[in-house]
Design a protein around this motif. Structure first.
Motif, PDB file in Angstrom:
ATOM      1  N   LYS A  37       0.836  -1.208   0.000  1.00 59.35           N
ATOM      2  CA  LYS A  37       0.000   0.000   0.000  1.00 59.35           C
ATOM      3  C   LYS A  37       0.870   1.257   0.000  1.00 59.35           C
ATOM      4  O   LYS A  37       0.569   2.233  -0.683  1.00 59.35           O
ATOM      5  N   ALA A  38       1.971   1.224   0.758  1.00 59.19           N
ATOM      6  CA  ALA A  38       2.860   2.380   0.854  1.00 59.19           C
ATOM      7  C   ALA A  38       3.887   2.426  -0.279  1.00 59.19           C
ATOM      8  O   ALA A  38       4.607   3.415  -0.420  1.00 59.19           O
ATOM      9  N   GLY A  39       3.953   1.354  -1.070  1.00 58.64           N
ATOM     10  CA  GLY A  39       4.939   1.296  -2.147  1.00 58.64           C
ATOM     11  C   GLY A  39       6.363   1.176  -1.624  1.00 58.64           C
ATOM     12  O   GLY A  39       7.300   1.694  -2.229  1.00 58.64           O
ATOM     13  N   GLN A  40       6.511   0.493  -0.488  1.00 58.65           N
ATOM     14  CA  GLN A  40       7.824   0.347   0.124  1.00 58.65           C
ATOM     15  C   GLN A  40       8.292  -1.102   0.091  1.00 58.65           C
ATOM     16  O   GLN A  40       7.494  -2.032   0.150  1.00 58.65           O
ATOM     17  N   ASN A  41       9.609  -1.246   0.041  1.00 57.57           N
ATOM     18  CA  ASN A  41      10.252  -2.544  -0.003  1.00 57.57           C
ATOM     19  C   ASN A  41      10.572  -2.991   1.427  1.00 57.57           C
ATOM     20  O   ASN A  41      11.069  -2.185   2.217  1.00 57.57           O
ATOM     21  N   PRO A  42      10.347  -4.251   1.757  1.00 57.71           N
ATOM     22  CA  PRO A  42      10.684  -4.734   3.100  1.00 57.71           C
ATOM     23  C   PRO A  42      12.154  -4.498   3.471  1.00 57.71           C
ATOM     24  O   PRO A  42      12.476  -4.311   4.637  1.00 57.71           O
ATOM     25  N   MET A  43      13.029  -4.463   2.478  1.00 58.05           N
ATOM     26  CA  MET A  43      14.453  -4.277   2.753  1.00 58.05           C
ATOM     27  C   MET A  43      14.742  -2.932   3.410  1.00 58.05           C
ATOM     28  O   MET A  43      15.714  -2.805   4.151  1.00 58.05           O
ATOM     29  N   GLU A  44      13.908  -1.924   3.162  1.00 62.22           N
ATOM     30  CA  GLU A  44      14.088  -0.632   3.839  1.00 62.22           C
ATOM     31  C   GLU A  44      14.050  -0.816   5.353  1.00 62.22           C
ATOM     32  O   GLU A  44      14.880  -0.274   6.086  1.00 62.22           O
ATOM     33  N   PHE A  45      13.103  -1.586   5.818  1.00 68.09           N
ATOM     34  CA  PHE A  45      12.903  -1.808   7.244  1.00 68.09           C
ATOM     35  C   PHE A  45      13.942  -2.770   7.803  1.00 68.09           C
ATOM     36  O   PHE A  45      14.452  -2.570   8.899  1.00 68.09           O
ATOM     37  N   LEU A  46      14.269  -3.800   7.038  1.00 66.18           N
ATOM     38  CA  LEU A  46      15.276  -4.767   7.482  1.00 66.18           C
ATOM     39  C   LEU A  46      16.658  -4.137   7.569  1.00 66.18           C
ATOM     40  O   LEU A  46      17.415  -4.409   8.499  1.00 66.18           O
ATOM     41  N   SER A  47      16.992  -3.266   6.616  1.00 66.65           N
ATOM     42  CA  SER A  47      18.295  -2.589   6.627  1.00 66.65           C
ATOM     43  C   SER A  47      18.439  -1.701   7.852  1.00 66.65           C
ATOM     44  O   SER A  47      19.502  -1.652   8.476  1.00 66.65           O
ATOM     45  N   ARG A  48      17.387  -0.997   8.187  1.00 64.84           N
ATOM     46  CA  ARG A  48      17.416  -0.153   9.391  1.00 64.84           C
ATOM     47  C   ARG A  48      17.595  -1.017  10.634  1.00 64.84           C
ATOM     48  O   ARG A  48      18.426  -0.726  11.496  1.00 64.84           O
ATOM     49  N   HIS A  49      16.806  -2.063  10.721  1.00 62.19           N
ATOM     50  CA  HIS A  49      16.807  -2.956  11.885  1.00 62.19           C
ATOM     51  C   HIS A  49      18.194  -3.565  12.118  1.00 62.19           C
ATOM     52  O   HIS A  49      18.721  -3.501  13.226  1.00 62.19           O
ATOM     53  N   VAL A  50      18.796  -4.119  11.087  1.00 60.22           N
ATOM     54  CA  VAL A  50      20.064  -4.849  11.237  1.00 60.22           C
ATOM     55  C   VAL A  50      21.243  -3.926  11.552  1.00 60.22           C
ATOM     56  O   VAL A  50      22.262  -4.383  12.042  1.00 60.22           O
ATOM     57  N   THR A  51      21.074  -2.627  11.317  1.00 64.11           N
ATOM     58  CA  THR A  51      22.152  -1.681  11.638  1.00 64.11           C
ATOM     59  C   THR A  51      21.893  -0.930  12.946  1.00 64.11           C
ATOM     60  O   THR A  51      22.612   0.002  13.280  1.00 64.11           O
ATOM     61  N   GLY A  52      20.857  -1.348  13.674  1.00 60.54           N
ATOM     62  CA  GLY A  52      20.601  -0.761  14.991  1.00 60.54           C
ATOM     63  C   GLY A  52      19.731   0.474  14.994  1.00 60.54           C
ATOM     64  O   GLY A  52      19.624   1.158  16.012  1.00 60.54           O
ATOM     65  N   ASP A  53      19.057   0.757  13.886  1.00 66.95           N
ATOM     66  CA  ASP A  53      18.066   1.834  13.863  1.00 66.95           C
ATOM     67  C   ASP A  53      16.741   1.188  14.234  1.00 66.95           C
ATOM     68  O   ASP A  53      16.081   0.577  13.402  1.00 66.95           O
ATOM     69  N   TRP A  54      16.382   1.310  15.489  1.00 70.73           N
ATOM     70  CA  TRP A  54      15.216   0.601  16.021  1.00 70.73           C
ATOM     71  C   TRP A  54      13.901   1.325  15.755  1.00 70.73           C
ATOM     72  O   TRP A  54      12.841   0.851  16.148  1.00 70.73           O
ATOM     73  N   GLY A  55      13.956   2.466  15.112  1.00 74.19           N
ATOM     74  CA  GLY A  55      12.737   3.187  14.764  1.00 74.19           C
ATOM     75  C   GLY A  55      12.112   3.887  15.944  1.00 74.19           C
ATOM     76  O   GLY A  55      12.804   4.461  16.778  1.00 74.19           O
ATOM     77  N   GLU A  56      10.784   3.803  16.012  1.00 64.00           N
ATOM     78  CA  GLU A  56      10.000   4.532  17.010  1.00 64.00           C
ATOM     79  C   GLU A  56       9.706   3.655  18.221  1.00 64.00           C
ATOM     80  O   GLU A  56       8.589   3.157  18.384  1.00 64.00           O
ATOM     81  N   ILE A  57      10.714   3.468  19.056  1.00 65.57           N
ATOM     82  CA  ILE A  57      10.499   2.724  20.291  1.00 65.57           C
ATOM     83  C   ILE A  57      10.963   3.591  21.460  1.00 65.57           C
ATOM     84  O   ILE A  57      11.830   4.453  21.295  1.00 65.57           O
ATOM     85  N   PRO A  58      10.391   3.374  22.641  1.00 69.03           N
ATOM     86  CA  PRO A  58      10.784   4.163  23.820  1.00 69.03           C
ATOM     87  C   PRO A  58      12.253   3.913  24.199  1.00 69.03           C
ATOM     88  O   PRO A  58      12.826   2.870  23.862  1.00 69.03           O
ATOM     89  N   GLU A  59      12.814   4.854  24.926  1.00 68.17           N
ATOM     90  CA  GLU A  59      14.221   4.745  25.356  1.00 68.17           C
ATOM     91  C   GLU A  59      14.466   3.451  26.127  1.00 68.17           C
ATOM     92  O   GLU A  59      15.505   2.814  25.959  1.00 68.17           O
ATOM     93  N   GLU A  60      13.526   3.047  26.949  1.00 70.18           N
ATOM     94  CA  GLU A  60      13.664   1.805  27.712  1.00 70.18           C
ATOM     95  C   GLU A  60      13.850   0.606  26.777  1.00 70.18           C
ATOM     96  O   GLU A  60      14.659  -0.289  27.039  1.00 70.18           O
TER      97      GLU A  60
END
Length: 96
Positions: free
Chosen positions: A27-50
């Motif tokens: 729906k957003a026209g996005q590739n899953p690899m965008e999210f996986l690339s962020r995740h595997v390099t430690g960009d955890w996105g929108e999560i609380p500091e805890e």
């Protein structure tokens, strides 16, 4: 200016995605690899500091890792890598 490439911090294992996650990404026209690339390099996105601290601990100790990001359409997608690093799943929070 030279771009630096972030290195993977852990193995993703087998990649899987739920039908719901695939639907919102399409729906957003996005590739899953965008999210996986962020995740595997430690960009955890929108999560609380805890949760960021928990991910750092989990990275060092070999526990489960969680990222939470939004698509360009505003839908939240979770990325979870299991403790044994055997697989990583893209899913919607309500599919957990």
């Amino acid at each position: 200016m030279q771009q630096t490439e972030k290195k993977p911090l852990f193995d993703l294992g087998q990649l899987v995605a739920t039908p719901g996650a695939l639907t919102v990404l399409e729906k957003a026209g996005q590739n899953p690899m965008e999210f996986l690339s962020r995740h595997v390099t430690g960009d955890w996105g929108e999560i609380p500091e805890e949760d960021r601290k928990e991910n750092q601990f989990s990275l060092e100790q070999g526990f489960r890792l969680l990222s939470s990001c939004r698509t360009t359409a505003g839908d939240r997608v979770w990325v979870i890598t299991e403790a044994n690093r055997a697989h990583t799943t893209l899913l919607l929070p309500d599919e957990y």
